[in-house]
Design a protein around this motif. Sequence first.
Motif, mmCIF file in Angstrom:
data_model
loop_
_atom_site.group_PDB
_atom_site.id
_atom_site.type_symbol
_atom_site.label_atom_id
_atom_site.label_comp_id
_atom_site.label_asym_id
_atom_site.label_seq_id
_atom_site.Cartn_x
_atom_site.Cartn_y
_atom_site.Cartn_z
ATOM 1 N N LEU A 1 -11.643 14.694 6.183
ATOM 2 C CA LEU A 1 -11.790 13.605 5.222
ATOM 3 C C LEU A 1 -10.432 13.076 4.763
ATOM 4 C CD1 LEU A 1 -14.726 15.093 3.130
ATOM 5 C CD2 LEU A 1 -14.847 13.122 4.667
ATOM 6 N N THR A 2 -9.481 13.975 4.583
ATOM 7 C CA THR A 2 -8.126 13.566 4.186
ATOM 8 C C THR A 2 -7.515 12.681 5.252
ATOM 9 O OG1 THR A 2 -7.814 15.578 2.865
ATOM 10 C CG2 THR A 2 -5.822 14.407 3.575
ATOM 11 N N ARG A 3 -7.632 13.084 6.502
ATOM 12 C CA ARG A 3 -7.078 12.284 7.605
ATOM 13 C C ARG A 3 -7.770 10.919 7.698
ATOM 14 N NH1 ARG A 3 -2.196 14.215 8.531
ATOM 15 N NH2 ARG A 3 -2.271 16.467 8.680
ATOM 16 N N GLU A 4 -9.064 10.900 7.483
ATOM 17 C CA GLU A 4 -9.801 9.627 7.523
ATOM 18 C C GLU A 4 -9.329 8.698 6.397
ATOM 19 O OE1 GLU A 4 -12.054 6.556 8.690
ATOM 20 O OE2 GLU A 4 -11.687 8.393 9.817
ATOM 21 N N LEU A 5 -9.147 9.245 5.212
ATOM 22 C CA LEU A 5 -8.645 8.431 4.103
ATOM 23 C C LEU A 5 -7.245 7.911 4.416
ATOM 24 C CD1 LEU A 5 -8.778 7.186 1.322
ATOM 25 C CD2 LEU A 5 -8.198 9.435 0.354
ATOM 26 N N TYR B 1 -14.010 2.093 -0.390
ATOM 27 C CA TYR B 1 -12.894 1.937 -1.322
ATOM 28 C C TYR B 1 -11.585 2.572 -0.858
ATOM 29 C CZ TYR B 1 -17.038 1.205 -4.164
ATOM 30 O OH TYR B 1 -18.240 0.759 -4.627
ATOM 31 N N GLY B 2 -11.610 3.263 0.260
ATOM 32 C CA GLY B 2 -10.444 4.028 0.707
ATOM 33 C C GLY B 2 -9.157 3.237 0.801
ATOM 34 N N SER B 3 -9.229 2.022 1.288
ATOM 35 C CA SER B 3 -8.009 1.231 1.476
ATOM 36 C C SER B 3 -7.380 0.799 0.157
ATOM 37 C CB SER B 3 -8.306 -0.006 2.326
ATOM 38 O OG SER B 3 -9.203 -0.867 1.639
#
Length: 80
Positions: free
Chosen positions: A8-12, A63-65
């Motif tokens: 999940l960290t890498r995806e964010l 909302y990640g970006s």
Amino acid sequence: MEKQFETLTRELMNRNHDLTYEEARSWIEGLWEDFETTRAKAGYGYEGKGKTEAMVIQWINSYGSKLHLYEGRFKHLTKK
């Protein structure tokens, strides 16, 4: 859970290049914990890691970006 948090960290980080690894990891852990705590306080039963992971993925996609723009509003979710 370490593997899930790492993924999940890498995806964010892929969606938000303004976050360092530590910042992204902090967001993931905060979002995860907040979702589980909020559901428990609302009286919902525990539905497992899969439910929480799906919600965090949804937040990353939505909302990640822009998460770095909300740091001040959601300090309780990050470890700064």
